[in-house]
Write an enzyme that holds these catalytic residues in place. Structure first.
Site, PDB file in Angstrom:
ATOM      1  N   GLY A 256       0.824  -1.211   0.000  1.00 26.29           N
ATOM      2  CA  GLY A 256       0.000   0.000   0.000  1.00 26.29           C
ATOM      3  C   GLY A 256       0.856   1.259   0.000  1.00 26.29           C
ATOM      4  O   GLY A 256       2.030   1.219   0.319  1.00 26.29           O
TER       5      GLY A 256
ATOM      6  N   ARG B 264      -0.042  -4.923  -5.240  1.00 29.80           N
ATOM      7  CA  ARG B 264      -0.040  -6.124  -4.391  1.00 29.80           C
ATOM      8  C   ARG B 264      -0.006  -7.340  -5.310  1.00 29.80           C
ATOM      9  O   ARG B 264      -0.427  -7.277  -6.460  1.00 29.80           O
ATOM     10  CB  ARG B 264      -1.278  -6.137  -3.502  1.00 29.80           C
ATOM     11  CG  ARG B 264      -1.336  -4.937  -2.546  1.00 29.80           C
ATOM     12  CD  ARG B 264      -2.336  -5.175  -1.429  1.00 29.80           C
ATOM     13  NE  ARG B 264      -2.577  -3.955  -0.644  1.00 29.80           N
ATOM     14  CZ  ARG B 264      -1.849  -3.591   0.406  1.00 29.80           C
ATOM     15  NH1 ARG B 264      -0.820  -4.313   0.794  1.00 29.80           N
ATOM     16  NH2 ARG B 264      -2.144  -2.492   1.075  1.00 29.80           N
TER      17      ARG B 264
ATOM     18  N   GLY C 212       6.335  -3.194   3.390  1.00 30.85           N
ATOM     19  CA  GLY C 212       5.980  -3.653   4.726  1.00 30.85           C
ATOM     20  C   GLY C 212       6.377  -5.104   4.953  1.00 30.85           C
ATOM     21  O   GLY C 212       7.276  -5.624   4.282  1.00 30.85           O
TER      22      GLY C 212
ATOM     23  N   THR D 139       5.412   1.310   6.204  1.00 28.74           N
ATOM     24  CA  THR D 139       3.993   1.022   6.391  1.00 28.74           C
ATOM     25  C   THR D 139       3.402   2.005   7.386  1.00 28.74           C
ATOM     26  O   THR D 139       3.998   2.269   8.434  1.00 28.74           O
ATOM     27  CB  THR D 139       3.708  -0.420   6.871  1.00 28.74           C
ATOM     28  OG1 THR D 139       2.340  -0.488   7.264  1.00 28.74           O
ATOM     29  CG2 THR D 139       4.575  -0.883   8.009  1.00 28.74           C
TER      30      THR D 139
ATOM     31  N   ASP E 113       0.969   1.297   9.042  1.00 25.42           N
ATOM     32  CA  ASP E 113       0.469   0.480  10.162  1.00 25.42           C
ATOM     33  C   ASP E 113       1.488   0.337  11.292  1.00 25.42           C
ATOM     34  O   ASP E 113       1.128  -0.059  12.396  1.00 25.42           O
ATOM     35  CB  ASP E 113       0.106  -0.928   9.670  1.00 25.42           C
ATOM     36  CG  ASP E 113      -1.114  -0.922   8.754  1.00 25.42           C
ATOM     37  OD1 ASP E 113      -1.697   0.152   8.565  1.00 25.42           O
ATOM     38  OD2 ASP E 113      -1.466  -1.992   8.232  1.00 25.42           O
TER      39      ASP E 113
ATOM     40  N   MET F  97      -7.047   3.337   9.569  1.00 24.09           N
ATOM     41  CA  MET F  97      -6.407   2.132   9.053  1.00 24.09           C
ATOM     42  C   MET F  97      -5.552   1.451  10.133  1.00 24.09           C
ATOM     43  O   MET F  97      -5.206   2.080  11.136  1.00 24.09           O
ATOM     44  CB  MET F  97      -5.557   2.474   7.847  1.00 24.09           C
ATOM     45  CG  MET F  97      -6.389   2.675   6.593  1.00 24.09           C
ATOM     46  SD  MET F  97      -5.345   2.855   5.159  1.00 24.09           S
ATOM     47  CE  MET F  97      -6.551   2.694   3.852  1.00 24.09           C
ATOM     48  N   GLY F  98      -5.181   0.249   9.870  1.00 25.31           N
ATOM     49  CA  GLY F  98      -4.415  -0.541  10.837  1.00 25.31           C
ATOM     50  C   GLY F  98      -4.952  -1.945  10.781  1.00 25.31           C
ATOM     51  O   GLY F  98      -5.896  -2.287  11.484  1.00 25.31           O
TER      52      GLY F  98
ATOM     53  N   TYR G 199      -7.954   6.516   2.765  1.00 20.59           N
ATOM     54  CA  TYR G 199      -6.642   6.638   2.117  1.00 20.59           C
ATOM     55  C   TYR G 199      -6.003   8.018   2.292  1.00 20.59           C
ATOM     56  O   TYR G 199      -4.831   8.181   1.976  1.00 20.59           O
ATOM     57  CB  TYR G 199      -6.773   6.318   0.625  1.00 20.59           C
ATOM     58  CG  TYR G 199      -7.200   4.897   0.378  1.00 20.59           C
ATOM     59  CD1 TYR G 199      -6.307   3.850   0.542  1.00 20.59           C
ATOM     60  CD2 TYR G 199      -8.512   4.601   0.014  1.00 20.59           C
ATOM     61  CE1 TYR G 199      -6.699   2.528   0.340  1.00 20.59           C
ATOM     62  CE2 TYR G 199      -8.915   3.291  -0.185  1.00 20.59           C
ATOM     63  CZ  TYR G 199      -8.009   2.255  -0.018  1.00 20.59           C
ATOM     64  OH  TYR G 199      -8.398   0.956  -0.213  1.00 20.59           O
TER      65      TYR G 199
ATOM     66  N   ILE H 111      -5.005   9.454   4.826  1.00 24.43           N
ATOM     67  CA  ILE H 111      -3.903   9.496   5.803  1.00 24.43           C
ATOM     68  C   ILE H 111      -2.616   8.894   5.259  1.00 24.43           C
ATOM     69  O   ILE H 111      -1.559   8.977   5.885  1.00 24.43           O
ATOM     70  CB  ILE H 111      -4.262   8.852   7.168  1.00 24.43           C
ATOM     71  CG1 ILE H 111      -4.454   7.336   7.061  1.00 24.43           C
ATOM     72  CG2 ILE H 111      -5.489   9.498   7.772  1.00 24.43           C
ATOM     73  CD1 ILE H 111      -4.455   6.636   8.422  1.00 24.43           C
TER      74      ILE H 111
HETATM   75  N1  LIG Z   1       5.217 -14.610   1.658  1.00 23.93           N
HETATM   76  C1  LIG Z   1       5.422 -13.914   0.532  1.00 23.93           C
HETATM   77  N2  LIG Z   1       6.230 -14.412  -0.432  1.00 23.93           N
HETATM   78  C2  LIG Z   1       6.451 -13.735  -1.574  1.00 23.93           C
HETATM   79  N3  LIG Z   1       5.914 -12.517  -1.830  1.00 23.93           N
HETATM   80  C3  LIG Z   1       5.124 -11.968  -0.910  1.00 23.93           C
HETATM   81  C4  LIG Z   1       4.823 -12.632   0.316  1.00 23.93           C
HETATM   82  N4  LIG Z   1       4.009 -11.836   1.038  1.00 23.93           N
HETATM   83  C5  LIG Z   1       3.798 -10.729   0.288  1.00 23.93           C
HETATM   84  N5  LIG Z   1       4.459 -10.806  -0.880  1.00 23.93           N
HETATM   85  C6  LIG Z   1       4.484  -9.800  -1.939  1.00 23.93           C
HETATM   86  O1  LIG Z   1       4.978  -8.579  -1.404  1.00 23.93           O
HETATM   87  C7  LIG Z   1       4.270  -7.476  -1.941  1.00 23.93           C
HETATM   88  C8  LIG Z   1       3.750  -6.593  -0.836  1.00 23.93           C
HETATM   89  O2  LIG Z   1       3.007  -7.350   0.107  1.00 23.93           O
HETATM   90  P1  LIG Z   1       1.706  -6.732   0.795  1.00 23.93           P
HETATM   91  O3  LIG Z   1       0.713  -6.352  -0.252  1.00 23.93           O
HETATM   92  O4  LIG Z   1       1.246  -7.672   1.836  1.00 23.93           O
HETATM   93  O5  LIG Z   1       2.202  -5.363   1.409  1.00 23.93           O
HETATM   94  P2  LIG Z   1       3.179  -5.017   2.604  1.00 23.93           P
HETATM   95  O6  LIG Z   1       4.567  -5.084   2.132  1.00 23.93           O
HETATM   96  O7  LIG Z   1       2.837  -5.873   3.789  1.00 23.93           O
HETATM   97  O8  LIG Z   1       2.836  -3.520   2.853  1.00 23.93           O
HETATM   98  P3  LIG Z   1       1.501  -2.859   3.496  1.00 23.93           P
HETATM   99  O9  LIG Z   1       1.877  -2.515   4.884  1.00 23.93           O
HETATM  100  O10 LIG Z   1       1.250  -1.696   2.669  1.00 23.93           O
HETATM  101  O11 LIG Z   1       0.391  -3.859   3.432  1.00 23.93           O
HETATM  102  C9  LIG Z   1       3.186  -8.033  -2.840  1.00 23.93           C
HETATM  103  O12 LIG Z   1       3.589  -7.897  -4.186  1.00 23.93           O
HETATM  104  C10 LIG Z   1       3.082  -9.489  -2.421  1.00 23.93           C
HETATM  105  O13 LIG Z   1       2.722 -10.339  -3.490  1.00 23.93           O
HETATM  106  O1  LIG Z   2      -6.796  -0.966  -0.019  1.00 23.20           O
HETATM  107  P1  LIG Z   2      -5.354  -1.317  -0.061  1.00 23.20           P
HETATM  108  O2  LIG Z   2      -4.553  -0.431  -0.923  1.00 23.20           O
HETATM  109  O3  LIG Z   2      -5.119  -2.745  -0.381  1.00 23.20           O
HETATM  110  O4  LIG Z   2      -4.732  -1.059   1.379  1.00 23.20           O
HETATM  111  C1  LIG Z   2      -5.385  -1.061   2.599  1.00 23.20           C
HETATM  112  C2  LIG Z   2      -4.436  -1.481   3.686  1.00 23.20           C
HETATM  113  O5  LIG Z   2      -3.136  -0.979   3.501  1.00 23.20           O
HETATM  114  C3  LIG Z   2      -2.662  -0.360   4.667  1.00 23.20           C
HETATM  115  O6  LIG Z   2      -2.738   1.016   4.470  1.00 23.20           O
HETATM  116  C4  LIG Z   2      -1.225  -0.706   4.951  1.00 23.20           C
HETATM  117  O7  LIG Z   2      -1.111  -2.057   5.217  1.00 23.20           O
HETATM  118  C5  LIG Z   2      -3.602  -0.855   5.753  1.00 23.20           C
HETATM  119  O8  LIG Z   2      -3.685   0.038   6.817  1.00 23.20           O
HETATM  120  C6  LIG Z   2      -4.870  -1.054   5.011  1.00 23.20           C
HETATM  121  O9  LIG Z   2      -5.674  -2.047   5.575  1.00 23.20           O
END
Ligand SMILES: Nc1ncnc2c1ncn2[C@@H]1O[C@H](COP(=O)(O)OP(=O)(O)OP(=O)(O)O)[C@@H](O)[C@H]1O
Ligand SMILES: O=P(O)(O)OC[C@H]1O[C@](O)(CO)[C@@H](O)[C@@H]1O
Length: 509
Positions: free
Chosen positions: A144, A209, A234, A263, A265, A309-310, A417, A419
């Site tokens: 995100g 994502r 993240g 992030t 979060d 969010m969170g 969004y 924030i």
């Molecule tokens: N276990 C995993 N193995 C490989 N790729 C992963 C895995 N988990 C997440 N990804 C990839 O990492 C990217 C980001 O993951 P995710 O959408 O969960 O966001 P995030 O990094 O946790 O950040 P946010 O805090 O915004 O959610 C995505 O492209 C997803 O496919």
């Molecule tokens: O709608 P999106 O872009 O998938 O993201 C929403 C999520 O991303 C975050 O902003 C970061 O993980 C969360 O707080 C929220 O749940």
């Protein structure tokens, strides 16, 4: 007092006129200052400081993999690297030693075991693994949006190109999909391209994502001769980045993989905070202010509901609540959601309404799964869909107040969004700069499979595998942040009772 002020003033003038630091501490606490004018903790006047027996013993530094163990290094001395704009050669003011480290826990006390774990301090290293003229870096932003993404891209590029004179910096578009999708042509990141980028919200590179394909990512890195990969994201992103780093090591590829925790979060473990979190908390204040105005003006029994969010954790909700000081109830995933009875939030709201005529509550989007259940639906990255907590809370309040013969006027504010789409505030700009610069210093020195983060306000390198095995983190249910929330809102504590730590040993009754 006036005498002390005069002494400081005279000493300051003296230091200013003679361009030298204040060498004497005017209060004479038995401490002296170093020749650089800094606090010097090595000289202690034991008459003024209590000595307690406290055996720190050995320290264990978390190991970070370094490519120079498997590949030959450039051996270039880092202090010869930096050129001032005048063309004069300059040097880093401080080069970090191999064993310089930061303790994980800096709190001590006679009842606490001495803390032994430490992390490598980040910073420019004396010797470079990569030769700058052969350095090709790639940067990718995933997951995100988050305030500061553009700031990190800006500072990574500047540090690589301007300070280290790297050959090339490639911006991967649209998250991990950009390594694969032919329609997402990479962007050449130059100083001109990133000029003032830090002031913009979002990410120049775009994000997404899902779309992670390890083989294709490795193929891209090899084909483009990338030897440093900077992955900004993240906990999900870090899981992916760790796989890339491990694959590079397994395939004997001389590629450094660095993670920069992003992030709103704040759920990436071990670090003080992820960049963007603070800006989001700040931006959420507008929503809380609106909720206060709506609730207080809609007579009678106005109730403002702010949803923040969170996903797994209540960091944003709790910190926004504390920063505001106007909130009567904060609901987070870390505490059970109890509606009615002595610990119920509904009677609590009723009490607050009776006391001041209105009430404001903040609810984290991830709260209430214990009551509403977990959804099976996921997004492209595998993150679970969340139940509609704000709607549920509102309905419960309206029904409860109606039944009590005191109909309430509820106004829900969901800044959603807004924030996370703003640019970073100055504190986050500083954090982004420090993280980006240190990620480059570490990668240039050959470190890989690391995440750069702040620990006790110092920049450190943390193995990615440790980050992913401890993330996502949550608020400590019995920790001080939630304790502060309870003491500010006066809401009932829905956690099982636990006697406060230190009540028996720390203080005599
Ligand atoms: N276990 C995993 N193995 C490989 N790729 C992963 C895995 N988990 C997440 N990804 C990839 O990492 C990217 C980001 O993951 P995710 O959408 O969960 O966001 P995030 O990094 O946790 O950040 P946010 O805090 O915004 O959610 C995505 O492209 C997803 O496919
Ligand atoms: O709608 P999106 O872009 O998938 O993201 C929403 C999520 O991303 C975050 O902003 C970061 O993980 C969360 O707080 C929220 O749940």
């Amino acid at each position: 007092m006036r005498l002390a002020v005069t002494i400081i003033f005279v000493a300051s003038i003296e230091a200013f006129v003679h361009h030298k630091p204040l060498l004497k501490n005017p209060f004479n606490f038995g401490l002296s200052l170093s020749p650089d004018g800094q606090f010097d903790g090595s000289k202690i006047d034991t008459g003024k400081w209590s000595k307690i027996p406290y055996n720190l013993g050995d320290i264990y530094i978390s190991k970070v993999q370094n490519l120079s163990d498997d590949f030959s290094s450039s051996e270039i001395k880092n202090d010869l690297m930096v050129q001032e704009s005048s063309g004069e050669s300059s040097y880093w003011n401080r080069l970090v030693g191999e064993l310089d480290c930061v303790l994980f826990d800096v709190i001590c006390g006679p009842d606490r075991p001495p803390q032994k774990q430490a992390f490598l301090r980040a910073g420019p290293r004396p010797v470079l693994h990569f030769e700058p003229k052969n350095t090709v870096a790639a940067i990718v932003t995933c997951g995100g949006l988050c305030p500061g993404l553009n700031s990190v891209i800006h500072h990574l590029t500047e540090t690589l190109v301007r300070n280290y004179k790297a050959k090339r910096v490639i911006g991967i578009r649209g998250g991990f999909a950009g390594f694969v999708d032919k329609n997402l042509e990479p962007i050449e990141l130059t100083l001109i391209k990133v000029n003032r980028l830090q002031h913009q919200g979002g990410t120049l590179l775009g994000t997404s994502r899902g779309g992670f394909d390890l083989d294709k990512i490795i193929k891209f890195l090899k084909e483009n001769e990338v030897n440093q990969l900077y992955v900004i994201g993240g906990d999900g992103t870090h899981r992916a980045a760790q796989k890339i780093a491990a694959e590079c090591i397994a395939k004997k590829l001389n590629i450094a993989v660095a993670g920069i925790p992003k992030t709103i979060d704040n759920d990436v473990a071990l670090v003080d905070k992820s960049f963007g979190f603070e800006t989001s908390v700040e931006t959420a204040q507008d929503a809380i202010d609106s909720a206060v105005i709506e609730a207080s003006c809609n007579i009678p029994n106005g109730i403002g509901i702010v949803k923040l969010m969170g996903r797994h954790s209540g960091f944003i909700a709790a910190h926004a609540t504390l920063a505001s000081g106007d909130v009567d109830l904060c609901l987070v995933p870390e505490m059970p959601l109890v509606l009615d009875g002595p610990k119920g939030f509904l009677p609590h709201l009723m009490r607050r309404i009776k006391e001041k005529g209105y009430a404001v509550l903040v609810v984290a989007e991830g709260a209430g799964e214990d009551v509403l259940g977990q959804s099976m639906k996921t997004d492209a990255s595998g993150n679970k869909e969340l139940p509609k907590i704000a709607e549920y809370i509102r309905k419960s309040i309206e029904t409860y107040f109606e039944d009590m013969g005191m109909p309430a006027t509820c106004k829900t504010i969901d800044p959603s969004y807004t924030i996370r789409s703003v640019a970073a505030n100055p504190a986050d700009q500083m954090l982004c700069m420090v993280l980006a610069q240190n990620a480059v210093h570490a990668a240039m020195a050959g470190y890989t499979e690391f995440t750069v983060g702040m620990m006790n306000s110092k920049a450190v390198l943390i193995p990615m595998s440790l980050i992913i095995s401890t993330s996502p983190r949550q608020l400590n249910p019995y920790g001080r942040v939630l304790e502060r929330v309870l003491s500010t809102t006066l809401q009932p504590n829905t956690l099982p009772y636990r006697p406060p730590k230190g009540a028996i040993n720390g203080y005599k009754s």
